[in-house]
Motif scaffolding. Sequence first.
Motif, short mmCIF file in Angstrom:
data_model
loop_
_atom_site.label_atom_id
_atom_site.label_comp_id
_atom_site.label_asym_id
_atom_site.label_seq_id
_atom_site.Cartn_x
_atom_site.Cartn_y
_atom_site.Cartn_z
N GLY A 169 0.84 -1.20 0.00
CA GLY A 169 0.00 0.00 0.00
C GLY A 169 0.87 1.25 0.00
O GLY A 169 2.07 1.18 0.24
N PRO A 170 0.26 2.40 -0.31
CA PRO A 170 1.04 3.64 -0.29
C PRO A 170 1.51 3.98 1.12
O PRO A 170 0.82 3.68 2.10
N GLN A 171 2.68 4.61 1.20
CA GLN A 171 3.25 4.91 2.52
C GLN A 171 3.14 6.38 2.90
O GLN A 171 3.24 6.70 4.08
N ALA A 172 3.00 7.26 1.93
CA ALA A 172 2.97 8.68 2.26
C ALA A 172 2.39 9.47 1.09
O ALA A 172 2.34 8.97 -0.04
N ILE A 173 1.96 10.69 1.40
CA ILE A 173 1.39 11.58 0.38
C ILE A 173 2.21 12.87 0.34
O ILE A 173 2.51 13.46 1.38
N GLY A 174 2.56 13.30 -0.88
CA GLY A 174 3.16 14.62 -1.08
C GLY A 174 2.22 15.47 -1.90
O GLY A 174 1.62 14.98 -2.86
N ILE A 175 2.06 16.73 -1.52
CA ILE A 175 1.15 17.63 -2.24
C ILE A 175 1.94 18.86 -2.68
O ILE A 175 2.61 19.49 -1.87
N GLY A 176 1.86 19.19 -3.98
CA GLY A 176 2.44 20.43 -4.48
C GLY A 176 1.32 21.42 -4.73
O GLY A 176 0.34 21.08 -5.41
N THR A 177 1.44 22.62 -4.20
CA THR A 177 0.34 23.59 -4.33
C THR A 177 0.88 25.00 -4.52
O THR A 177 1.94 25.33 -3.99
N PRO A 178 0.12 25.82 -5.28
CA PRO A 178 0.46 27.25 -5.28
C PRO A 178 0.12 27.86 -3.92
O PRO A 178 -0.52 27.21 -3.09
N GLY A 179 0.54 29.08 -3.71
CA GLY A 179 0.30 29.75 -2.44
C GLY A 179 1.54 29.75 -1.58
O GLY A 179 2.58 29.22 -1.96
N ALA A 180 1.45 30.36 -0.41
CA ALA A 180 2.57 30.44 0.52
C ALA A 180 2.52 29.23 1.45
O ALA A 180 1.62 29.10 2.28
N VAL A 181 3.47 28.31 1.26
CA VAL A 181 3.46 27.05 1.99
C VAL A 181 4.40 27.13 3.19
O VAL A 181 5.56 27.52 3.06
N ASP A 182 3.90 26.75 4.37
CA ASP A 182 4.75 26.56 5.54
C ASP A 182 5.15 25.08 5.53
O ASP A 182 4.34 24.21 5.85
N GLU A 183 6.40 24.81 5.12
CA GLU A 183 6.80 23.40 4.93
C GLU A 183 6.79 22.63 6.25
O GLU A 183 6.57 21.43 6.26
N ALA A 184 7.02 23.30 7.36
CA ALA A 184 7.07 22.60 8.65
C ALA A 184 5.69 22.11 9.06
O ALA A 184 5.52 20.96 9.45
N SER A 185 4.68 22.98 8.95
CA SER A 185 3.33 22.60 9.39
C SER A 185 2.49 22.01 8.26
O SER A 185 1.54 21.27 8.51
N GLY A 186 2.82 22.36 7.01
CA GLY A 186 1.97 21.97 5.89
C GLY A 186 0.74 22.85 5.73
O GLY A 186 -0.17 22.52 4.98
N ASP A 187 0.73 23.99 6.43
CA ASP A 187 -0.36 24.96 6.25
C ASP A 187 -0.08 25.78 4.99
O ASP A 187 1.08 26.05 4.66
N VAL A 188 -1.14 26.21 4.30
CA VAL A 188 -0.98 26.98 3.08
C VAL A 188 -1.85 28.24 3.15
O VAL A 188 -3.02 28.16 3.55
N ARG A 189 -1.27 29.36 2.75
CA ARG A 189 -2.03 30.63 2.69
C ARG A 189 -2.10 31.11 1.25
O ARG A 189 -1.17 30.94 0.48
N ASP A 190 -3.23 31.72 0.91
CA ASP A 190 -3.39 32.47 -0.33
C ASP A 190 -3.20 31.63 -1.59
O ASP A 190 -2.31 31.89 -2.39
#
Length: 326
Positions: A73-94
Amino acid sequence: MPDPTQSPPILLGIDVGGTKIAGVAIEDLPHGPRILAQAQRPAQREADALIEDIVAVVHALTTQLAEHPELAGPQAIGIGTPGAVDEASGDVRDIANLAIPYVPLAQTIREQCGLPTIVENDVNAAALGAARLIDGTQTGTIAFLNLGTGLAAGVLRDGAIDRGSSNTVGEIGHIPVEPHRWKCACGQRGCLETAASGGAAKRLWPYADPPMPAILAASANPDDPRHKQAEDVKAIIIGAIADAIDILAVTVDPAQIILGGGMAKTGSPLLEAISQELHERALESPFITSLQLPGRLRLAPANMPVGAIGAALCAERIPVPHNQST
Ligand SMILES: [Zn+2]
């Protein structure tokens, strides 16, 4: 049955775009990523819809994987997104295109999908994907120039994303040196992005979509009714792209500059036009000649989901147990 401790982990990658949410499941093999499953949905606006779409794409990918019982089964998910990404928390703004001011993306997807999740800026993710697909070794400095709606670069040093001190490395679209001094969405005038981007090409050539193949064709055809206008627009766009490449070369000094994003799907006619401009600049400048810029240019693979593959590769950074039961 392969020994799961010997197989590379299966990783899911999600590319959040303005028009679609694209996903892949990959194994990152020594010679390059192998795609095991693909899925996509049209993008919808607002945070709840984005979460729903990503969960649906993850579900579609895991369903496809389940049809192959020999695979773990899959072990992890990576997401690429526009906006201002906080890499530590994974929170995204704007995330402007999807009207999302804030979303705790990594935490929400982790909770809903039950897998470790990491979030990365979309251009950085695409840089990882394109570099891995073009050159599996990924040693040295590589720049990925994203000719998308806007203009930005991702910079890799020995395979690691260069973030600088405040994640501003690669924001070359907002260097204000374009001579027409057009107003940019960032508030400045003369940003390179106002000429060297897919958004600029649409504004300067509203007669075709995508505009860049039509601009290059009309500028090459003296009988085209818009031939002269196409020559002028081509000079503006290609000149600004060449400026961006010049700036990348003298600030980052990458061995390879990979052209990606929607406009790069124009393919070899675009690469030839840029190379021609760089050759002409070199004729007037021993300094530019010494940089050997055309030889550094590569095109991102046009028929591969580069952003989603790169997002999956980001998930390799998550420490996961190798012998996870399935
Ligand atoms: Zn700007």
